[in-house]
Design a protein around this motif. Structure first.
Motif, PDB file in Angstrom:
ATOM      1  N   GLY A 142       0.879  -1.222   0.002  1.00 46.06           N
ATOM      2  CA  GLY A 142       0.138   0.026  -0.034  1.00 46.06           C
ATOM      3  C   GLY A 142       0.813   1.338   0.092  1.00 46.06           C
ATOM      4  O   GLY A 142       2.034   1.205   0.332  1.00 46.06           O
ATOM      5  N   VAL A 143       0.221   2.426  -0.455  1.00 47.74           N
ATOM      6  CA  VAL A 143       0.919   3.426  -0.325  1.00 47.74           C
ATOM      7  C   VAL A 143       0.019   4.731  -0.024  1.00 47.74           C
ATOM      8  O   VAL A 143      -0.977   4.837  -0.131  1.00 47.74           O
ATOM      9  CB  VAL A 143       1.343   4.088  -1.996  1.00 47.74           C
ATOM     10  CG1 VAL A 143       1.864   5.383  -2.029  1.00 47.74           C
ATOM     11  CG2 VAL A 143       2.256   3.065  -2.550  1.00 47.74           C
ATOM     12  N   LEU A 144       0.769   5.477   1.023  1.00 50.33           N
ATOM     13  CA  LEU A 144      -0.091   6.641   1.518  1.00 50.33           C
ATOM     14  C   LEU A 144       0.172   7.807   0.758  1.00 50.33           C
ATOM     15  O   LEU A 144      -0.773   8.503   0.498  1.00 50.33           O
ATOM     16  CB  LEU A 144       0.650   6.902   2.871  1.00 50.33           C
ATOM     17  CG  LEU A 144       0.064   8.190   3.882  1.00 50.33           C
ATOM     18  CD1 LEU A 144      -1.321   7.684   3.948  1.00 50.33           C
ATOM     19  CD2 LEU A 144       0.670   8.202   5.035  1.00 50.33           C
ATOM     20  N   ASP A 172      10.009   4.998  10.255  1.00 50.93           N
ATOM     21  CA  ASP A 172       9.219   4.044  10.967  1.00 50.93           C
ATOM     22  C   ASP A 172       7.489   4.202  10.451  1.00 50.93           C
ATOM     23  O   ASP A 172       7.092   3.007  10.064  1.00 50.93           O
ATOM     24  CB  ASP A 172       8.779   4.467  12.530  1.00 50.93           C
ATOM     25  CG  ASP A 172       7.911   3.480  13.395  1.00 50.93           C
ATOM     26  OD1 ASP A 172       7.693   2.471  12.908  1.00 50.93           O
ATOM     27  OD2 ASP A 172       7.555   3.974  14.365  1.00 50.93           O
ATOM     28  N   LEU A 173       7.015   5.188   9.892  1.00 52.02           N
ATOM     29  CA  LEU A 173       5.785   5.194   9.328  1.00 52.02           C
ATOM     30  C   LEU A 173       5.900   4.713   7.804  1.00 52.02           C
ATOM     31  O   LEU A 173       4.997   3.869   7.599  1.00 52.02           O
ATOM     32  CB  LEU A 173       5.394   6.781   9.174  1.00 52.02           C
ATOM     33  CG  LEU A 173       4.154   7.131   8.019  1.00 52.02           C
ATOM     34  CD1 LEU A 173       2.960   6.563   8.927  1.00 52.02           C
ATOM     35  CD2 LEU A 173       4.129   8.689   7.838  1.00 52.02           C
ATOM     36  N   VAL A 227       3.475   1.586   6.630  1.00 48.98           N
ATOM     37  CA  VAL A 227       2.688   1.618   5.401  1.00 48.98           C
ATOM     38  C   VAL A 227       2.906   0.680   4.437  1.00 48.98           C
ATOM     39  O   VAL A 227       2.043  -0.156   3.812  1.00 48.98           O
ATOM     40  CB  VAL A 227       2.785   3.055   4.876  1.00 48.98           C
ATOM     41  CG1 VAL A 227       2.044   3.169   3.680  1.00 48.98           C
ATOM     42  CG2 VAL A 227       2.083   4.071   5.942  1.00 48.98           C
ATOM     43  N   LYS A 228       4.332   0.286   4.118  1.00 49.82           N
ATOM     44  CA  LYS A 228       4.724  -0.658   3.022  1.00 49.82           C
ATOM     45  C   LYS A 228       4.447  -1.788   3.361  1.00 49.82           C
ATOM     46  O   LYS A 228       4.332  -2.920   2.492  1.00 49.82           O
ATOM     47  CB  LYS A 228       6.166  -0.321   2.895  1.00 49.82           C
ATOM     48  CG  LYS A 228       6.610   0.869   2.177  1.00 49.82           C
ATOM     49  CD  LYS A 228       7.937   0.815   1.731  1.00 49.82           C
ATOM     50  CE  LYS A 228       8.560   2.068   1.044  1.00 49.82           C
ATOM     51  NZ  LYS A 228       9.997   2.385   0.810  1.00 49.82           N
ATOM     52  N   THR A 229       4.042  -2.473   4.658  1.00 51.98           N
ATOM     53  CA  THR A 229       3.790  -3.678   4.948  1.00 51.98           C
ATOM     54  C   THR A 229       2.518  -3.921   4.907  1.00 51.98           C
ATOM     55  O   THR A 229       2.038  -5.110   5.310  1.00 51.98           O
ATOM     56  CB  THR A 229       4.462  -4.078   6.434  1.00 51.98           C
ATOM     57  OG1 THR A 229       4.139  -3.267   7.411  1.00 51.98           O
ATOM     58  CG2 THR A 229       6.037  -4.072   6.184  1.00 51.98           C
ATOM     59  N   MET A 230       1.580  -3.118   4.895  1.00 51.84           N
ATOM     60  CA  MET A 230       0.171  -3.092   4.920  1.00 51.84           C
ATOM     61  C   MET A 230      -0.363  -3.243   3.401  1.00 51.84           C
ATOM     62  O   MET A 230       0.347  -2.715   2.501  1.00 51.84           O
ATOM     63  CB  MET A 230      -0.562  -1.934   5.472  1.00 51.84           C
ATOM     64  CG  MET A 230      -0.287  -1.670   7.048  1.00 51.84           C
ATOM     65  SD  MET A 230      -1.019  -0.204   7.312  1.00 51.84           S
ATOM     66  CE  MET A 230      -0.244  -0.375   9.292  1.00 51.84           C
ATOM     67  N   GLY A 231      -1.383  -3.948   3.243  1.00 50.80           N
ATOM     68  CA  GLY A 231      -1.795  -4.268   1.975  1.00 50.80           C
ATOM     69  C   GLY A 231      -2.606  -3.259   1.320  1.00 50.80           C
ATOM     70  O   GLY A 231      -3.215  -2.196   1.668  1.00 50.80           O
ATOM     71  N   VAL A 232      -2.917  -3.266  -0.010  1.00 48.02           N
ATOM     72  CA  VAL A 232      -3.590  -2.272  -0.816  1.00 48.02           C
ATOM     73  C   VAL A 232      -5.079  -2.284  -0.263  1.00 48.02           C
ATOM     74  O   VAL A 232      -5.356  -3.299  -0.116  1.00 48.02           O
ATOM     75  CB  VAL A 232      -3.434  -2.477  -2.448  1.00 48.02           C
ATOM     76  CG1 VAL A 232      -4.489  -1.774  -2.976  1.00 48.02           C
ATOM     77  CG2 VAL A 232      -2.097  -2.353  -2.710  1.00 48.02           C
TER      78      VAL A 232
END
Length: 448
Positions: free
Chosen positions: A263-265, A323-324, A328-333
């Motif tokens: 996922g991308v913020l 850290d943020l 975020v990069k380890t959470m899914g789309v």
């Protein structure tokens, strides 16, 4: 002498706790000798040894004197397949399904994977999925029997100074246990992996410990041992582990999709420093300061603004911008995320649904002079050249793999779509501003 002193201090510190209150098995049943043996007897059967076989491509540059004899069109490199063997560690996280977590670098390129339990029982294993950017791999034991899984703890609950135990297979010696403390949290910027948010520990970690378990004194898994800093690969008391929270988020995606759909913020920024906090009159010491919100991003849609400071993700404190980014990069789309933000001194929660990471594209579709290059958005700005074919048009223009295109004709680009739009509107000569390592240069393209 130092080892003995540490042992006395450690045991004295442990005895200061109340085992009954903490529910930690410090003492044996027969006498009151301090020991972690009861906990380890429960946990160590879930930690396995991993041995692999396979072959890898080895590239060797052909000396110019040999190319002279074979002609100017002879290859500059020789590519050979060479067999390899490797050893590492892993942790059983689901006994019923036979799931084992390890490091990607332990099994990378392996055609045969053998898992050995503590009692010597061996099973073949297959790869369910890997994520090279975070160095996590998920295996499945074939026809596993009598497996023991480990209880997974929350790495977000860790504090610097907590006692931890590392379990693995150093130097192929067999299962080995070492102890220490959490030396630091949220370590990043080490250049070990693309995504870094490590637990640092002084528990001895050596070659072969990769993929092994870092556990609390209650026997809960809070990290996957992955790397060390030390001369010649030896232990000097600086080891790193991937936090269990991060590991679980990645494993869930590997189980569901066979890959990580990152996922991308859609924000850029840096750590909240004392100077920034003072300038903005913020009552906070740690967090992620947002310098820019990318247009049409998940952050923009949720209402985040430049100048905001993210201090928590899903209720868990954010220590730094790295850290943020790692979380975020380890959470899914498509995952809903609750961000706690400081804005003008007030604390506000924002609900954000992470957007998809922009896929890599063939650069020839953007400009003929970029033929042979593969592009993807770079997290720290610009567009990254992820792959480059030798002898291609892009290579002949002087581009290299890992170059970052920062601007086109002095117009900044921060995504493949932005690069495409700028190139579409460019006429004639195109000047690319390239960041290469610590240097900056311009390359001129023609033929658009």
């Amino acid at each position: 002498m130092r080892i003995k002193l540490f042992s006395v201090i450690a045991l004295t510190s442990l005895l200061a706790f109340s085992p009954a209150q903490a529910n930690i098995p410090f003492f044996s049943d027969k006498d009151e000798t301090p020991t972690l043996a009861p906990m380890l007897e429960e946990v160590t059967p879930a930690v396995v040894n991993i041995s692999v076989k396979g072959s890898r491509e080895v590239r060797q540059r052909v000396p110019d004197m040999f190319r002279f004899f074979f002609g100017p069109n002879s290859p500059r490199e020789q590519v050979q397949e060479r067999p390899f063997r490797g050893l590492g560690s892993g942790v059983i996280i689901d006994a019923d399904k036979g799931y084992v977590v390890t490091n990607n670098h332990v099994i990378d390129g392996a055609s045969e994977i053998l898992v050995t339990l503590k009692d010597g029982t061996q099973f073949d294993a297959e790869v369910i999925g890997t994520d090279a950017n975070s160095d996590i791999a998920l295996l499945k034991i074939k026809d596993g029997e009598n497996l023991t899984e480990i209880e997974i703890g929350k790495s977000s609950d860790l504090r610097v100074g907590d006692f931890v135990v590392a379990i693995g297979n150093p130097f192929g010696l067999g299962q080995t246990v070492t102890s220490g403390i959490v030396s630091a949290l949220g370590r990043s910027g080490l250049g070990i992996e693309e995504i870094e948010n490590f637990i640092q520990t002084d528990a001895a970690i050596n070659s072969g410990n990769s993929g092994g378990a870092l556990v609390t004194l209650k026997g809960k898994l809070i990290g996957i041992n992955t790397a060390i800093l030390g001369p010649n690969g030896g232990n000097i008391g600086i080891g790193f582990a991937i936090p269990s929270d991060m590991m679980q988020a990645l494993v869930q995606q590997l189980i569901e999709f066979g890959e990580v759909r990152r996922g991308v913020l859609g924000v850029r920024g840096n750590d909240l420093t004392a100077d920034i906090a003072e300038a903005l009159n913020l009552d906070a010491k740690q967090g992620a300061f947002i310098a820019e919100v990318l247009p049409d991003s998940a952050a923009a849609e949720a209402g985040l603004q430049s100048g905001d400071v993210i201090i928590a993700v899903n209720g868990e404190k954010v220590r730094s911008f790295a850290d943020l980014s790692a979380r975020v990069k380890t959470m899914g789309v498509g995952k809903p995320v609750r961000l706690t933000v400081l804005r003008d001194g007030d604390k506000t929660d924002f609900e954000v649904t992470l957007s998809a990471e922009e896929a890599a594209v063939e650069a020839a579709t953007l400009h003929p002079a970029l033929e042979g290059a593969t592009l993807a958005a770079n997290e720290d700005g610009g567009v990254l050249i992820t792959e480059l074919l030798e002898g291609s048009m892009a290579a002949r223009y002087g581009l290299r793999e890992d170059d970052i295109i920062m601007a086109v004709n002095r117009q900044a680009v921060n995504s493949v779509s932005e690069l495409r739009n700028v190139l579409d509107s460019a006429r004639g000569v195109v000047a690319l501003n390239i960041r290469r390592g610590d240097s900056s240069l311009y390359l001129v393209l023609r033929g658009g």
